[in-house]
Design an enzyme around this catalytic site. Structure first.
Site, PDB file in Angstrom:
ATOM      1  N   ASP A  46       0.987  -1.118  -0.205  1.00  0.00           N
ATOM      2  CA  ASP A  46      -0.017  -0.044  -0.083  1.00  0.00           C
ATOM      3  C   ASP A  46       0.872   1.217  -0.186  1.00  0.00           C
ATOM      4  O   ASP A  46       0.291   2.468  -0.268  1.00  0.00           O
ATOM      5  CB  ASP A  46      -0.945  -0.054   1.275  1.00  0.00           C
ATOM      6  CG  ASP A  46      -1.998  -0.942   1.337  1.00  0.00           C
ATOM      7  OD1 ASP A  46      -2.209  -1.588   0.254  1.00  0.00           O
ATOM      8  OD2 ASP A  46      -2.804  -1.133   2.194  1.00  0.00           O
TER       9      ASP A  46
ATOM     10  N   GLN B 259      -2.196  -8.909  -6.914  1.00  0.00           N
ATOM     11  CA  GLN B 259      -1.477  -7.651  -6.586  1.00  0.00           C
ATOM     12  C   GLN B 259      -0.278  -8.246  -5.572  1.00  0.00           C
ATOM     13  O   GLN B 259       0.760  -7.372  -5.540  1.00  0.00           O
ATOM     14  CB  GLN B 259      -2.014  -6.516  -6.520  1.00  0.00           C
ATOM     15  CG  GLN B 259      -3.147  -6.206  -7.229  1.00  0.00           C
ATOM     16  CD  GLN B 259      -4.129  -4.965  -6.607  1.00  0.00           C
ATOM     17  OE1 GLN B 259      -3.987  -4.030  -6.668  1.00  0.00           O
ATOM     18  NE2 GLN B 259      -5.117  -5.774  -5.886  1.00  0.00           N
TER      19      GLN B 259
HETATM   20  O1  F6P Z   1      -1.288  -5.595   3.150  1.00  0.00           O
HETATM   21  C1  F6P Z   1      -2.019  -4.649   2.724  1.00  0.00           C
HETATM   22  C2  F6P Z   1      -3.132  -5.096   2.021  1.00  0.00           C
HETATM   23  O2  F6P Z   1      -2.753  -5.819   1.084  1.00  0.00           O
HETATM   24  C3  F6P Z   1      -4.382  -4.141   1.806  1.00  0.00           C
HETATM   25  O3  F6P Z   1      -4.295  -3.474   0.643  1.00  0.00           O
HETATM   26  C4  F6P Z   1      -5.590  -5.022   1.778  1.00  0.00           C
HETATM   27  O4  F6P Z   1      -6.789  -4.309   2.182  1.00  0.00           O
HETATM   28  C5  F6P Z   1      -5.129  -6.085   2.931  1.00  0.00           C
HETATM   29  O5  F6P Z   1      -3.928  -6.170   2.895  1.00  0.00           O
HETATM   30  C6  F6P Z   1      -5.809  -7.446   2.443  1.00  0.00           C
HETATM   31  O6  F6P Z   1      -5.476  -7.997   3.525  1.00  0.00           O
HETATM   32  P1  F6P Z   1      -5.989  -9.861   3.583  1.00  0.00           P
HETATM   33  O7  F6P Z   1      -4.608 -10.390   2.674  1.00  0.00           O
HETATM   34  O8  F6P Z   1      -5.782 -10.228   4.886  1.00  0.00           O
HETATM   35  O9  F6P Z   1      -7.267 -10.222   2.970  1.00  0.00           O
END
Ligand code: F6P
Length: 344
Positions: A127, A275
């Site tokens: 991010d 991503q």
């Molecule tokens: O690490 C940041 C992030 O990729 C955010 O952009 C996103 O909201 C979140 O992690 C998603 O997390 P998880 O993999 O726990 O669903």
């Protein structure tokens, strides 16, 4: 020294490059005895450790994810968490810890360091929203993946004369949306920093399409919100141990509204964890390697309570406290003067 290494929070391309750099430099320069903590703070609580040495790190430089595993465990939110952590630390005779993570992991690292643990932090997040460093590794890779996807979406959108809404990651900050949107020539870029006006977005798309056959890409960060309240919201409803809501749904909401209000045929693509997966770009490998070397040097200088950071292309040390004080949001100049420079 006996040095533990931990990766916490969401994974990120480049984590393995940091681990490799810490281990190689530590063993080769100082003869350190390294140990991996499995699955972030969760491994500290359960005493789950793994051997870590130069041999174990062979071939991991280009590999995505983290060989140590990760979790969103918060030892301060688990009953008896701190006692378990202390036990693991002392029973395993750990002299210092290199904690690699985002604001949550570094927040825990900061608190532990304030209560006397020898901790050095390394910032990571796709991010790119940590204010103490100009860049975090993983961001460059995520932007490239999102840009490649937008390039592909363009050709299919053009063929069908459609609008395609592309939802990208970015919980509190729209760095990925802004960079990938600019690089991919998006017509609209919607970010968490500014609530967006759907009427304005639709009007701009109408103006653009009135010029002829003009397919449009709308990039929306998962944390972006419409001005008209949270209708169609982007909340899935569950929260992690750090109190973060799981996001999802804003892309579909925007696509439905754009189609309903403009009559343009619209589709949505949610990039999600694509991503965060796979091999880091060369840029991220270099930044991660620089951070790893600087972190182990900080350990040997006794610079505990610090975090390595990129400032004016130099890797410097900043207090861990700085990593968790302020969110780095997208510069409004970049957003208004560049990202929206060609808005219809
Ligand atoms: O690490 C940041 C992030 O990729 C955010 O952009 C996103 O909201 C979140 O992690 C998603 O997390 P998880 O993999 O726990 O669903």
């Amino acid at each position: 020294m006996r040095i533990a290494v931990l990766t916490g929070g969401g994974d990120c391309p480049g984590l393995n490059a940091v681990i490799r750099a810490v281990v190689r430099k530590g063993q080769l320069a100082w003869g350190d005895d390294m140990v991996g903590i499995v699955d972030g703070w969760r491994g500290f609580l359960s005493g789950n450790l793994a051997p870590l040495d130069v041999e174990r790190c062979r071939g991991i430089l280009p590999r995505g994810g983290t060989i140590l595993g990760t979790s969103r465990t918060n030892p301060y939110a688990v009953e008896g968490g701190l006692e378990s952590l202390a036990r693991t630390w002392h029973e395993n005779e750990i002299d210092a810890l290199v904690a690699i993570g985002g604001e949550d992991t570094l927040g825990v690292a900061h608190k532990l360091s304030a209560s006397g643990y020898a901790v050095v932090g390394v910032p990571k997040t796709i991010d790119n929203d940590l204010s103490a460093t100009e860049l975090t590794f993983g961001f460059h890779t995520a932007v490239q993946i999102a840009t490649d996807a937008i390039d592909r979406l363009h050709t299919t959108a053009e063929s069908h004369d459609r609008v395609i809404v592309c939802e990208v990651m970015g919980r509190h900050a729209g760095w990925i949306a802004t960079y990938a949107g600019i690089a991919g020539g998006a017509a609209e870029i919607l970010v968490p920093e500014e609530d967006f006006d759907l009427d304005e977005v639709c009007e701009s798309l109408r103006r653009r399409h009135a010029r002829g056959r003009f397919a449009s890409i709308v990039v929306v960060a998962e944390g972006a919100k419409p001005k008209e309240g949270s209708a169609g919201g982007s909340r899935v409803g569950t929260t992690d141990q750090f109190g973060h809501e799981r996001l999802g749904g804003i892309g579909s909401f925007v696509a439905e509204e754009v189609e309903r209000r403009t009559g343009f045929e619209t589709r949505v693509t949610i990039l999600g964890h694509v991503q965060r997966g796979g091999t880091p770009t060369a840029f991220d490998r270099v930044l991660a390697t620089r951070f790893g070397i600087a972190a182990i040097e900080a350990v040997h200088d006794g610079a505990f309570g610090s975090m390595v950071a990129l400032r004016a292309d130099r890797v410097v040390r900043v207090p861990l406290a700085e990593a968790v004080t302020e969110l780095k949001t997208v510069d409004p100049v970049l957003l208004n003067d560049v990202a929206r420079a060609f808005r219809a």
